[in-house]
Design an enzyme around this catalytic site. Sequence first.
Site, PDB file in Angstrom:
ATOM      1  CD  GLN A   1      -1.720  -2.321   1.600  1.00  0.00           C
ATOM      2  OE1 GLN A   1      -0.558  -2.600   1.948  1.00  0.00           O
ATOM      3  NE2 GLN A   1      -2.671  -3.229   1.512  1.00  0.00           N
TER       4      GLN A   1
ATOM      5  CG  HIS B   1      -9.362  -8.430   6.597  1.00  0.00           C
ATOM      6  ND1 HIS B   1      -9.221  -7.115   6.221  1.00  0.00           N
ATOM      7  CD2 HIS B   1      -8.312  -9.087   6.075  1.00  0.00           C
ATOM      8  CE1 HIS B   1      -8.122  -7.004   5.475  1.00  0.00           C
ATOM      9  NE2 HIS B   1      -7.549  -8.164   5.377  1.00  0.00           N
TER      10      HIS B   1
ATOM     11  CG  ASP C   1      -0.410  -8.007  -0.106  1.00  0.00           C
ATOM     12  OD1 ASP C   1      -1.253  -7.160   0.199  1.00  0.00           O
ATOM     13  OD2 ASP C   1      -0.228  -9.049   0.519  1.00  0.00           O
TER      14      ASP C   1
ATOM     15  CE1 TYR D   1      -9.026  -9.587   2.749  1.00  0.00           C
ATOM     16  CE2 TYR D   1      -9.960 -11.481   3.916  1.00  0.00           C
ATOM     17  CZ  TYR D   1      -8.945 -10.914   3.172  1.00  0.00           C
ATOM     18  OH  TYR D   1      -7.849 -11.668   2.830  1.00  0.00           O
TER      19      TYR D   1
ATOM     20  CG  ASP E   1      -8.605 -12.754   7.248  1.00  0.00           C
ATOM     21  OD1 ASP E   1      -7.662 -12.471   6.479  1.00  0.00           O
ATOM     22  OD2 ASP E   1      -8.862 -12.125   8.292  1.00  0.00           O
TER      23      ASP E   1
HETATM   24  C1  GCO Z   1      -4.672 -12.349   4.230  1.00  0.00           C
HETATM   25  C2  GCO Z   1      -4.782 -10.870   4.295  1.00  0.00           C
HETATM   26  C3  GCO Z   1      -4.703 -10.161   2.996  1.00  0.00           C
HETATM   27  C4  GCO Z   1      -4.619  -8.657   3.222  1.00  0.00           C
HETATM   28  C5  GCO Z   1      -3.744  -8.029   2.187  1.00  0.00           C
HETATM   29  C6  GCO Z   1      -3.609  -6.519   2.394  1.00  0.00           C
HETATM   30  O1  GCO Z   1      -5.022 -12.969   5.216  1.00  0.00           O
HETATM   31  O2  GCO Z   1      -4.167 -12.852   3.246  1.00  0.00           O
HETATM   32  O3  GCO Z   1      -5.785 -10.509   5.139  1.00  0.00           O
HETATM   33  O4  GCO Z   1      -5.689 -10.486   2.162  1.00  0.00           O
HETATM   34  O5  GCO Z   1      -5.870  -8.060   3.215  1.00  0.00           O
HETATM   35  O6  GCO Z   1      -2.511  -8.608   2.246  1.00  0.00           O
HETATM   36  O7  GCO Z   1      -2.812  -5.968   1.440  1.00  0.00           O
HETATM   37 MG    MG Z   2      -5.682 -11.816   6.810  1.00  0.00          MG
END
Ligand code: GCO
Ligand code: MG
Length: 453
Positions: free
Chosen positions: A91, A263, A367, A206, A261
């Site tokens: 980011q 999140h 990422d 999410y 997740d």
């Molecule tokens: C996961 C993460 C990712 C993040 C992302 C943010 O568990 O893989 O929550 O999906 O949201 O890496 O850039």
């Molecule tokens: Mg995650």
Amino acid sequence: MRKLEQPVNSRRKALKMLALGSSTGLFGLFSSAKARAENYETPGYQRGAPPVTITKVRAITTAPGGSNLVIVKVETSEPGLYGLGCATFTQRAAVVVPAIDIYLNEFCKGRDVDNIDDMWMSAYVSSYWRNGPVLNNALSGLDQALWDIKGKRAKMPVYQLLGGRSRINVDTYIHASSTTVEGIADQVQKFMDQGWRHVRIQQGGYGGVGAFGEVVPDFKAANYARKTDGYSDQAEYLRRVPKMFDYVRKKCGEKVELLHDMHEQVEPIQAINMIKSLEDYRPFFIEDPFSPENMLWFKQLRATTSVPLAMGELFNNINEFRDPMASQQFDFIRCHISQIGGITPAMKVARLGEWYNVRTAWHGPGDTSPVGHQANNHIDLAVYNFGIQEGQMFNEKVQAVFPGCPIIKNGYFIVTEEPGLGIDINEKEAAKYPIKYNGMGTLRKNDGGIIKP
Ligand code: GCO
Ligand code: MG
């Protein structure tokens, strides 16, 4: 009693002795420091060879899979010998680059490549203010590259330097996501047929974003905030997750390990109630029930339910997770290892976890660069308290940019015997995919209130 006159020459002799004593003392002091230095032998494999030093530390950015990636290349005085490391803060990728090209390059040039922990700690404190995502990612790139170099020099894969193999390969989980529970169950079944034992299930994005029909929240009707801001109906999400687990369990059976997740997108007390309602579905783990700002709620969550918990992709420094790990408030540590500074600190986190039965489940979606995935995998293969690794499939563009991209077979990331981290970068290919300057999308409640992403 008569005081004895000191004969002049005896005083001189005493002074001479004193001077001699102190100089020998001094000589002793210096000689002992010199003697001590002499005890530090130049390691055999260096005798006769000048130490290998760093000639350049530079950042390479690319986005072949869509996510902004930052790679650090450490070049050395030994022709053809270089190391790669992941410094990916997707980011804010552009602000990590100068931390590498300006500061770390200057700090490391001419230094010995071998003393990784010393290099890590000296670079870590050299900014005085520390423990933030930008500098930690830059540091991670350097650190991972130094481990890569050490492995290449030792002609060994990094996992061997970390203690050798503790398992056949690295078990992974894969993501199943769809707007319908039927779609999720189909994907879970497909992944089971392909050999996965662990599958993460998400309905929509999410917080269920985009899964609950075209709803126009009040803040959008009021034209409040940006058009691109997203909406999550938290209450609907909380009602749907147990139904999703129920449907997938009935369709796909009891054997498959199911992960989810959260999140950190709902109020902590809501998260506690929802997680409790999942006990019968035996989740492998529920991830990020709270945001890092709400760590205090873990006490109550732990007291309320025994559903396994995973936490930590947003952690940057030890102060956020040392005590919660030591008081066993969650079961899996999910650090994004470049966010905490690389392999060196991640090994310390893993070792800490071992004493408290906290297993590793390093962050590893798109990422995390393929170099970062290799760093995850080498640690995962070596440490006792490995839990599971978030898996990622890399498309052809990514594989062309990163020769040696890790592959998954039968649900396992396969770690090869290549020296170092076993991965390379094709800079010409990488240049084809410039990074973009985008952050995380903004998510809001019906009234427009911000939801932590
Ligand atoms: C996961 C993460 C990712 C993040 C992302 C943010 O568990 O893989 O929550 O999906 O949201 O890496 O850039
Ligand atoms: Mg995650």
